[in-house]
Design a protein around this motif. Structure first.
Motif, PDB file in Angstrom:
ATOM      1  N   GLN A 183       0.821  -1.218   0.000  1.00 51.88           N
ATOM      2  CA  GLN A 183       0.000   0.000   0.000  1.00 51.88           C
ATOM      3  C   GLN A 183       0.854   1.267   0.000  1.00 51.88           C
ATOM      4  OE1 GLN A 183      -3.285   0.313  -0.469  1.00 51.88           O
ATOM      5  NE2 GLN A 183      -3.350  -1.918  -0.724  1.00 51.88           N
ATOM      6  N   LEU A 184       1.995   1.224   0.652  1.00 54.85           N
ATOM      7  CA  LEU A 184       2.885   2.386   0.611  1.00 54.85           C
ATOM      8  C   LEU A 184       3.406   2.606  -0.803  1.00 54.85           C
ATOM      9  CD1 LEU A 184       4.907   2.090   3.951  1.00 54.85           C
ATOM     10  CD2 LEU A 184       2.958   3.570   3.429  1.00 54.85           C
ATOM     11  N   GLY A 185       3.653   1.502  -1.513  1.00 57.53           N
ATOM     12  CA  GLY A 185       4.033   1.636  -2.906  1.00 57.53           C
ATOM     13  C   GLY A 185       2.959   2.327  -3.723  1.00 57.53           C
ATOM     14  N   VAL A 186       1.699   1.994  -3.424  1.00 61.89           N
ATOM     15  CA  VAL A 186       0.570   2.601  -4.141  1.00 61.89           C
ATOM     16  C   VAL A 186       0.419   4.076  -3.801  1.00 61.89           C
ATOM     17  CG1 VAL A 186      -1.955   2.618  -4.330  1.00 61.89           C
ATOM     18  CG2 VAL A 186      -0.716   0.437  -4.405  1.00 61.89           C
ATOM     19  N   HIS A 187       0.586   4.423  -2.523  1.00 62.33           N
ATOM     20  CA  HIS A 187       0.187   5.754  -2.046  1.00 62.33           C
ATOM     21  C   HIS A 187       1.327   6.752  -1.858  1.00 62.33           C
ATOM     22  CE1 HIS A 187      -3.439   3.385  -1.002  1.00 62.33           C
ATOM     23  NE2 HIS A 187      -4.048   4.516  -1.252  1.00 62.33           N
ATOM     24  N   ASP A 188       2.572   6.309  -1.975  1.00 60.56           N
ATOM     25  CA  ASP A 188       3.686   7.253  -1.821  1.00 60.56           C
ATOM     26  C   ASP A 188       4.548   7.232  -3.081  1.00 60.56           C
ATOM     27  OD1 ASP A 188       5.959   8.723  -1.190  1.00 60.56           O
ATOM     28  OD2 ASP A 188       5.942   8.089   0.903  1.00 60.56           O
ATOM     29  N   PRO A 189       4.362   8.208  -3.960  1.00 65.85           N
ATOM     30  CA  PRO A 189       5.118   8.224  -5.216  1.00 65.85           C
ATOM     31  C   PRO A 189       6.611   8.480  -5.022  1.00 65.85           C
ATOM     32  CG  PRO A 189       3.836  10.244  -4.976  1.00 65.85           C
ATOM     33  CD  PRO A 189       3.394   9.322  -3.875  1.00 65.85           C
ATOM     34  N   LYS A 190       7.011   8.925  -3.823  1.00 69.34           N
ATOM     35  CA  LYS A 190       8.427   9.178  -3.551  1.00 69.34           C
ATOM     36  C   LYS A 190       9.154   7.922  -3.068  1.00 69.34           C
ATOM     37  CE  LYS A 190       7.782  14.039  -2.199  1.00 69.34           C
ATOM     38  NZ  LYS A 190       7.972  14.995  -1.074  1.00 69.34           N
ATOM     39  N   LEU A 191       8.432   6.877  -2.741  1.00 67.52           N
ATOM     40  CA  LEU A 191       9.047   5.661  -2.220  1.00 67.52           C
ATOM     41  C   LEU A 191       9.943   5.041  -3.295  1.00 67.52           C
ATOM     42  CD1 LEU A 191       8.892   3.892   0.404  1.00 67.52           C
ATOM     43  CD2 LEU A 191       7.297   2.435  -0.851  1.00 67.52           C
ATOM     44  N   ASP A 192      11.145   4.638  -2.888  1.00 71.10           N
ATOM     45  CA  ASP A 192      12.097   4.077  -3.855  1.00 71.10           C
ATOM     46  C   ASP A 192      12.028   2.555  -3.946  1.00 71.10           C
ATOM     47  OD1 ASP A 192      13.808   6.492  -4.728  1.00 71.10           O
ATOM     48  OD2 ASP A 192      13.740   6.682  -2.546  1.00 71.10           O
ATOM     49  N   ALA A 193      11.680   1.884  -2.849  1.00 75.63           N
ATOM     50  CA  ALA A 193      11.653   0.419  -2.863  1.00 75.63           C
ATOM     51  C   ALA A 193      10.629  -0.085  -1.858  1.00 75.63           C
ATOM     52  CB  ALA A 193      13.033  -0.149  -2.529  1.00 75.63           C
ATOM     53  N   ALA A 194       9.789  -1.025  -2.294  1.00 70.91           N
ATOM     54  CA  ALA A 194       8.804  -1.653  -1.412  1.00 70.91           C
ATOM     55  C   ALA A 194       9.018  -3.159  -1.445  1.00 70.91           C
ATOM     56  CB  ALA A 194       7.385  -1.316  -1.863  1.00 70.91           C
ATOM     57  N   ASP A 206      -5.169  -0.266  -8.639  1.00 69.48           N
ATOM     58  CA  ASP A 206      -4.267   0.658  -7.963  1.00 69.48           C
ATOM     59  C   ASP A 206      -2.809   0.468  -8.364  1.00 69.48           C
ATOM     60  OD1 ASP A 206      -6.260   1.924  -6.534  1.00 69.48           O
ATOM     61  OD2 ASP A 206      -6.083   0.607  -4.789  1.00 69.48           O
ATOM     62  N   VAL A 207      -2.498  -0.637  -8.984  1.00 70.04           N
ATOM     63  CA  VAL A 207      -1.100  -0.968  -9.290  1.00 70.04           C
ATOM     64  C   VAL A 207      -0.414   0.082 -10.171  1.00 70.04           C
ATOM     65  CG1 VAL A 207       0.398  -2.671 -10.409  1.00 70.04           C
ATOM     66  CG2 VAL A 207      -1.413  -3.423  -8.851  1.00 70.04           C
ATOM     67  N   PRO A 208      -1.079   0.679 -11.170  1.00 70.41           N
ATOM     68  CA  PRO A 208      -0.394   1.695 -11.977  1.00 70.41           C
ATOM     69  C   PRO A 208       0.093   2.906 -11.188  1.00 70.41           C
ATOM     70  CG  PRO A 208      -2.344   0.904 -13.129  1.00 70.41           C
ATOM     71  CD  PRO A 208      -2.408   0.341 -11.738  1.00 70.41           C
ATOM     72  N   LYS A 209      -0.393   3.086  -9.958  1.00 76.52           N
ATOM     73  CA  LYS A 209       0.057   4.212  -9.131  1.00 76.52           C
ATOM     74  C   LYS A 209       1.444   3.957  -8.530  1.00 76.52           C
ATOM     75  CE  LYS A 209      -4.727   5.101  -7.648  1.00 76.52           C
ATOM     76  NZ  LYS A 209      -5.641   5.115  -6.478  1.00 76.52           N
ATOM     77  N   ILE A 210       1.903   2.717  -8.544  1.00 71.34           N
ATOM     78  CA  ILE A 210       3.176   2.366  -7.911  1.00 71.34           C
ATOM     79  C   ILE A 210       4.338   2.911  -8.730  1.00 71.34           C
ATOM     80  CG2 ILE A 210       4.684   0.473  -7.182  1.00 71.34           C
ATOM     81  CD1 ILE A 210       2.187  -1.226  -6.738  1.00 71.34           C
ATOM     82  N   LYS A 211       5.176   3.724  -8.099  1.00 77.67           N
ATOM     83  CA  LYS A 211       6.353   4.282  -8.754  1.00 77.67           C
ATOM     84  C   LYS A 211       7.646   3.642  -8.246  1.00 77.67           C
ATOM     85  CE  LYS A 211       3.533   7.040 -10.808  1.00 77.67           C
ATOM     86  NZ  LYS A 211       3.101   6.680 -12.188  1.00 77.67           N
ATOM     87  N   SER A 212       7.592   2.960  -7.133  1.00 78.04           N
ATOM     88  CA  SER A 212       8.779   2.347  -6.545  1.00 78.04           C
ATOM     89  C   SER A 212       9.099   1.017  -7.226  1.00 78.04           C
ATOM     90  CB  SER A 212       8.553   2.089  -5.055  1.00 78.04           C
ATOM     91  OG  SER A 212       7.557   1.091  -4.880  1.00 78.04           O
ATOM     92  N   ALA A 213      10.321   0.545  -7.022  1.00 77.26           N
ATOM     93  CA  ALA A 213      10.631  -0.841  -7.344  1.00 77.26           C
ATOM     94  C   ALA A 213       9.930  -1.719  -6.312  1.00 77.26           C
ATOM     95  CB  ALA A 213      12.135  -1.073  -7.296  1.00 77.26           C
ATOM     96  N   VAL A 214       9.486  -2.893  -6.732  1.00 75.38           N
ATOM     97  CA  VAL A 214       8.730  -3.791  -5.860  1.00 75.38           C
ATOM     98  C   VAL A 214       9.429  -5.143  -5.813  1.00 75.38           C
ATOM     99  CG1 VAL A 214       6.546  -5.027  -5.567  1.00 75.38           C
ATOM    100  CG2 VAL A 214       6.530  -2.654  -6.352  1.00 75.38           C
ATOM    101  N   MET A 215       9.560  -5.691  -4.610  1.00 77.88           N
ATOM    102  CA  MET A 215      10.070  -7.050  -4.436  1.00 77.88           C
ATOM    103  C   MET A 215       9.082  -7.821  -3.577  1.00 77.88           C
ATOM    104  SD  MET A 215      13.732  -8.467  -2.970  1.00 77.88           S
ATOM    105  CE  MET A 215      14.658  -7.997  -4.440  1.00 77.88           C
ATOM    106  N   LEU A 216       8.704  -9.014  -4.029  1.00 80.31           N
ATOM    107  CA  LEU A 216       7.673  -9.802  -3.378  1.00 80.31           C
ATOM    108  C   LEU A 216       8.211 -11.182  -3.032  1.00 80.31           C
ATOM    109  CD1 LEU A 216       4.916  -8.859  -5.970  1.00 80.31           C
ATOM    110  CD2 LEU A 216       5.262  -7.806  -3.726  1.00 80.31           C
ATOM    111  N   HIS A 217       8.039 -11.569  -1.761  1.00 73.40           N
ATOM    112  CA  HIS A 217       8.480 -12.883  -1.284  1.00 73.40           C
ATOM    113  C   HIS A 217       7.263 -13.666  -0.783  1.00 73.40           C
ATOM    114  CE1 HIS A 217      12.633 -11.519  -1.453  1.00 73.40           C
ATOM    115  NE2 HIS A 217      12.356 -10.499  -0.639  1.00 73.40           N
ATOM    116  N   TYR A 218       7.106 -14.897  -1.263  1.00 69.83           N
ATOM    117  CA  TYR A 218       5.972 -15.733  -0.861  1.00 69.83           C
ATOM    118  C   TYR A 218       6.446 -17.149  -0.510  1.00 69.83           C
ATOM    119  CZ  TYR A 218       3.114 -12.153  -3.213  1.00 69.83           C
ATOM    120  OH  TYR A 218       2.526 -10.976  -3.609  1.00 69.83           O
ATOM    121  N   GLY A 219       5.781 -17.745   0.479  1.00 70.51           N
ATOM    122  CA  GLY A 219       6.014 -19.146   0.794  1.00 70.51           C
ATOM    123  C   GLY A 219       5.147 -20.028  -0.087  1.00 70.51           C
TER     124      GLY A 219
END
Length: 285
Positions: A183-194, A206-219
């Protein structure tokens, strides 16, 4: 451990399942009190044994800080390497029990990697994180979602305003906190990495609002959270968002939480953490 027991514990920690209901079902699965208690000993947190960075580590400085939130002051656990210099800053977002000793330990790990690390106590408006984890889960459910998001956005604003921040910011969250990192990736355009560990995914629109790089870890065994992966990845690709998505096969939800031995997977946790720090180095300096 029987996967059914781990799944039951996951249900207990995420659904409105009372302690009595959980124990009744655990007794049925294990067949007796002694075995149920043995299972609990490796399911429930053992914080002291799991701590990897001492609260009094010689190379770190820690302090309790506050900043204005949405209608109430918010408290946090701030850690950074000794010696004043400008650093990239990382908000560390806890699971659904609050700012536990485990998440404080993770905050120290981030700081030891060279960053200004802030473990936010989302339960600050409700009196702070309690020692009783059941109470913590109950309080999490009482948070106002909009105000809570604003409090985390305010944490990023607080970090950027500090003279020891180089202006670059990231977020890493786990479970409930993984959802908030998204959600921070969605709502903070200044965020560099989520970085989101086994966290619920944002709405596709909401995904097109993300300006940061995103890394996702799942089990790989985390069917509940993983059900949202396909739609999220499709939206990330469509938006052209820079992302990395990793599924660690054969491991459970909360595989990074070394205070819960039944779900912790050292190999997956180590690899995911190396990848996380690599992204922070690329984006935060």
């Amino acid at each position: 451990m029987d996967q059914r027991i781990i799944n039951l514990f996951d249900e207990y920690t995420h659904a409105p399942l009372t302690r009595k209901e959980f124990m009744d079902r655990l007794l049925k699965l294990t067949g007796g009190t002694a075995l149920a208690l043995a299972a609990l000993s490796v399911l429930e947190p053992g914080y002291a044994a799991a701590a990897t960075v001492a609260p009094t580590a010689d190379d770190l400085e820690t302090e309790e800080v506050t900043w204005p939130g949405d209608g109430a002051a918010v408290k946090g656990y701030l850690v950074h390497p000794k010696g004043r210099k400008q650093r990239g800053a990382v908000v560390v977002i806890h699971e659904n029990r609050g700012l536990t000793p485990h998440i404080k330990d993770v905050t120290r790990r981030v700081a030891q990697a060279g960053y200004l690390a802030l473990g936010v106590d989302a339960l600050s408006p409700l009196g702070g994180t309690p020692a009783d984890e059941d109470k913590g889960r109950e309080l999490i459910g009482q948070l106002d979602k909009t105000k809570n998001l604003n409090n985390y956005l305010a944490a990023l604003t607080y970090l950027r305003a500090r003279p020891d921040c180089n202006g670059r910011t990231g977020a890493v969250g786990f479970c409930w906190g993984g959802a908030m990192a998204n959600q921070l990736g969605v709502h903070d355009p200044k965020l560099d990495a989520a970085v989101a560990y086994y966290g619920a995914q944002p709405a596709a629109e909401d995904v097109p609002k993300i300006k940061s790089a995103v890394m996702l870890h799942y089990g790989g065994l985390d069917q509940r959270v993983n059900a949202g992966i396909p739609a999220y990845e499709t939206a990330l690709k469509a938006a052209g968002t820079k992302y990395e998505l990793y599924v660690y096969e054969g491991v459970n939800h909360a595989f990074n939480n070394d205070s819960s031995p039944a779900r912790y997977n050292a190999e997956a946790a180590k690899l995911a953490w190396e990848r996380t720090l690599r992204l922070f180095k690329e984006k935060l300096g």
